[in-house]
Design a protein around this motif. Structure first.
Motif, PDB file in Angstrom:
ATOM      1  N   LEU A 146      67.500  81.918  41.338  1.00  0.00           N
ATOM      2  CA  LEU A 146      68.841  81.761  41.900  1.00  0.00           C
ATOM      3  C   LEU A 146      69.581  80.598  41.234  1.00  0.00           C
ATOM      4  CD1 LEU A 146      68.148  82.286  45.731  1.00  0.00           C
ATOM      5  CD2 LEU A 146      69.193  83.898  44.118  1.00  0.00           C
ATOM      6  N   ALA A 147      68.838  79.522  40.927  1.00  0.00           N
ATOM      7  CA  ALA A 147      69.458  78.382  40.242  1.00  0.00           C
ATOM      8  C   ALA A 147      69.986  78.803  38.876  1.00  0.00           C
ATOM      9  CB  ALA A 147      68.446  77.250  40.093  1.00  0.00           C
ATOM     10  N   LYS A 148      69.229  79.638  38.175  1.00  0.00           N
ATOM     11  CA  LYS A 148      69.662  80.112  36.859  1.00  0.00           C
ATOM     12  C   LYS A 148      70.912  80.983  36.991  1.00  0.00           C
ATOM     13  CE  LYS A 148      69.242  80.509  32.446  1.00  0.00           C
ATOM     14  NZ  LYS A 148      69.473  79.329  31.573  1.00  0.00           N
ATOM     15  N   GLN A 149      70.962  81.811  37.990  1.00  0.00           N
ATOM     16  CA  GLN A 149      72.139  82.655  38.209  1.00  0.00           C
ATOM     17  C   GLN A 149      73.371  81.802  38.526  1.00  0.00           C
ATOM     18  OE1 GLN A 149      70.728  85.310  41.330  1.00  0.00           O
ATOM     19  NE2 GLN A 149      70.354  86.947  39.840  1.00  0.00           N
ATOM     20  N   SER A 150      73.184  80.715  39.296  1.00  0.00           N
ATOM     21  CA  SER A 150      74.293  79.828  39.615  1.00  0.00           C
ATOM     22  C   SER A 150      74.820  79.149  38.349  1.00  0.00           C
ATOM     23  CB  SER A 150      73.852  78.758  40.619  1.00  0.00           C
ATOM     24  OG  SER A 150      73.521  79.345  41.851  1.00  0.00           O
ATOM     25  N   GLU A 151      73.913  78.797  37.451  1.00  0.00           N
ATOM     26  CA  GLU A 151      74.339  78.190  36.184  1.00  0.00           C
ATOM     27  C   GLU A 151      75.177  79.173  35.368  1.00  0.00           C
ATOM     28  OE1 GLU A 151      72.214  76.900  32.053  1.00  0.00           O
ATOM     29  OE2 GLU A 151      71.400  76.026  33.892  1.00  0.00           O
ATOM     30  N   ILE A 152      74.765  80.429  35.345  1.00  0.00           N
ATOM     31  CA  ILE A 152      75.524  81.446  34.611  1.00  0.00           C
ATOM     32  C   ILE A 152      76.915  81.612  35.212  1.00  0.00           C
ATOM     33  CG2 ILE A 152      75.640  83.912  34.068  1.00  0.00           C
ATOM     34  CD1 ILE A 152      72.564  83.861  33.904  1.00  0.00           C
ATOM     35  N   ARG A 153      76.995  81.593  36.555  1.00  0.00           N
ATOM     36  CA  ARG A 153      78.301  81.706  37.203  1.00  0.00           C
ATOM     37  C   ARG A 153      79.199  80.516  36.874  1.00  0.00           C
ATOM     38  NH1 ARG A 153      75.239  83.725  41.517  1.00  0.00           N
ATOM     39  NH2 ARG A 153      75.299  81.720  42.626  1.00  0.00           N
ATOM     40  N   LYS A 161      73.618  75.343  42.093  1.00  0.00           N
ATOM     41  CA  LYS A 161      72.476  75.308  41.176  1.00  0.00           C
ATOM     42  C   LYS A 161      71.581  74.103  41.470  1.00  0.00           C
ATOM     43  CE  LYS A 161      71.027  74.299  36.537  1.00  0.00           C
ATOM     44  NZ  LYS A 161      71.377  73.691  35.253  1.00  0.00           N
ATOM     45  N   ILE A 162      72.216  72.927  41.654  1.00  0.00           N
ATOM     46  CA  ILE A 162      71.450  71.714  41.943  1.00  0.00           C
ATOM     47  C   ILE A 162      70.653  71.872  43.233  1.00  0.00           C
ATOM     48  CG2 ILE A 162      71.664  69.279  42.575  1.00  0.00           C
ATOM     49  CD1 ILE A 162      74.060  69.148  40.664  1.00  0.00           C
ATOM     50  N   ARG A 163      71.290  72.438  44.245  1.00  0.00           N
ATOM     51  CA  ARG A 163      70.610  72.631  45.530  1.00  0.00           C
ATOM     52  C   ARG A 163      69.413  73.569  45.385  1.00  0.00           C
ATOM     53  NH1 ARG A 163      74.526  74.390  47.977  1.00  0.00           N
ATOM     54  NH2 ARG A 163      74.081  76.615  48.227  1.00  0.00           N
ATOM     55  N   TYR A 164      69.597  74.645  44.637  1.00  0.00           N
ATOM     56  CA  TYR A 164      68.495  75.583  44.419  1.00  0.00           C
ATOM     57  C   TYR A 164      67.346  74.925  43.660  1.00  0.00           C
ATOM     58  CZ  TYR A 164      71.222  79.624  46.018  1.00  0.00           C
ATOM     59  OH  TYR A 164      71.933  80.519  46.772  1.00  0.00           O
ATOM     60  N   GLU A 165      67.679  74.105  42.662  1.00  0.00           N
ATOM     61  CA  GLU A 165      66.632  73.449  41.882  1.00  0.00           C
ATOM     62  C   GLU A 165      65.818  72.498  42.751  1.00  0.00           C
ATOM     63  OE1 GLU A 165      68.423  73.370  37.327  1.00  0.00           O
ATOM     64  OE2 GLU A 165      68.873  71.715  38.680  1.00  0.00           O
ATOM     65  N   GLU A 166      66.490  71.782  43.651  1.00  0.00           N
ATOM     66  CA  GLU A 166      65.774  70.881  44.556  1.00  0.00           C
ATOM     67  C   GLU A 166      64.833  71.662  45.479  1.00  0.00           C
ATOM     68  OE1 GLU A 166      68.962  68.895  46.472  1.00  0.00           O
ATOM     69  OE2 GLU A 166      69.182  67.363  44.917  1.00  0.00           O
ATOM     70  N   GLN A 167      65.316  72.801  45.974  1.00  0.00           N
ATOM     71  CA  GLN A 167      64.476  73.621  46.841  1.00  0.00           C
ATOM     72  C   GLN A 167      63.277  74.177  46.081  1.00  0.00           C
ATOM     73  OE1 GLN A 167      67.140  76.567  48.393  1.00  0.00           O
ATOM     74  NE2 GLN A 167      68.069  75.188  49.902  1.00  0.00           N
TER      75      GLN A 167
END
Length: 224
Positions: free
Chosen positions: A68-75, A95-101
């Motif tokens: 999901l973090a990677k998808q947020s980066e693409i967006r 993206k940052i939030r997903y990476e922390e999780q």
């Protein structure tokens, strides 16, 4: 987390004192002791399976959140290309939030694996001790039978009853063995508590700005 073997020491001591007070057959006490140890070995095996399952689940969560973090980066990159910095900022924060999780789930998975490793060591020690004590019990049972035969043959000559002291000596031997077992089984364990996620105040905003700048630079390099 306390070991599943911790209660055995107290139980063994209580059993010894109770049996000594009642002058019961020490072999009966050792049989109950072995049954309790066998129950705790089964409990340890169950705990290992539970921790293995926890590690697997947390690993899967970490992988899914990282995706999901990677998808947020693409967006975020797509929004920057379109000149939509508001959407890009939102996606970068996501993206940052997903990476922390993802990092938190990965940490919990590793902690579960560490617990499995420690429990496996304790389980191996417990099984080895069970086998050794079971063999010792067989030896004590044989000796108890001989002592009983001797006592039957010497009755009613009670004057030598205290002198023989077979049961008391049997308890002393068992207590010595159990004290040795207790020393071998004492293993302390401490596990770190899961750390909290960073708050979303000024630090989060700064992180978002840094992420946006990195994405802009990445986008600029792509176009060059």
């Amino acid at each position: 987390m306390s070991s599943v073997f911790d209660r055995i020491a107290n139980l063994a001591k209580a059993s010894i004192h109770e049996v000594l007070n009642k002058l019961e057959d020490p072999v009966l006490m050792t049989g109950q002791y072995l049954r309790n140890l066998e129950d705790d070995i089964a409990a340890a095996e169950k705990m290992i399976k539970e921790q293995q399952m926890t590690a697997t689940v947390q690993d899967r969560k970490s992988t899914d959140i990282a995706h999901l973090a990677k998808q947020s980066e693409i967006r975020a990159l797509t929004a920057l290309e379109q000149g939509d910095e508001v959407t890009a900022r939102h996606a970068a924060a996501e993206k940052i939030r997903y990476e922390e999780q993802a990092q938190q789930y990965a940490k919990e998975a590793q902690e579960a694996r560490d617990r499995v490793a420690e429990l496996e060591i304790r389980l191996a020690e417990g099984k080895a001790e069970f086998a050794r004590l079971k063999e010792k019990r067989n030896e004590l049972a044989a000796r108890a039978r001989k002592a009983q035969v001797k006592a039957e043959a010497e009755r009613p000559n009670f004057s030598r009853g205290i002198e023989s002291g077979a049961a008391a000596r049997g308890f002393e031997r068992m207590e010595e063995k159990i004290l040795n077992w207790e020393a071998q089984q004492e293993v302390s364990a401490s596990y770190g508590n899961a750390s909290g996620v960073a708050d979303a105040g000024g630090t989060q905003s700064s992180a978002v700005n840094e992420e946006l700048e990195r994405l802009k630079e990445q986008l600029s390099n792509r176009h060059n």
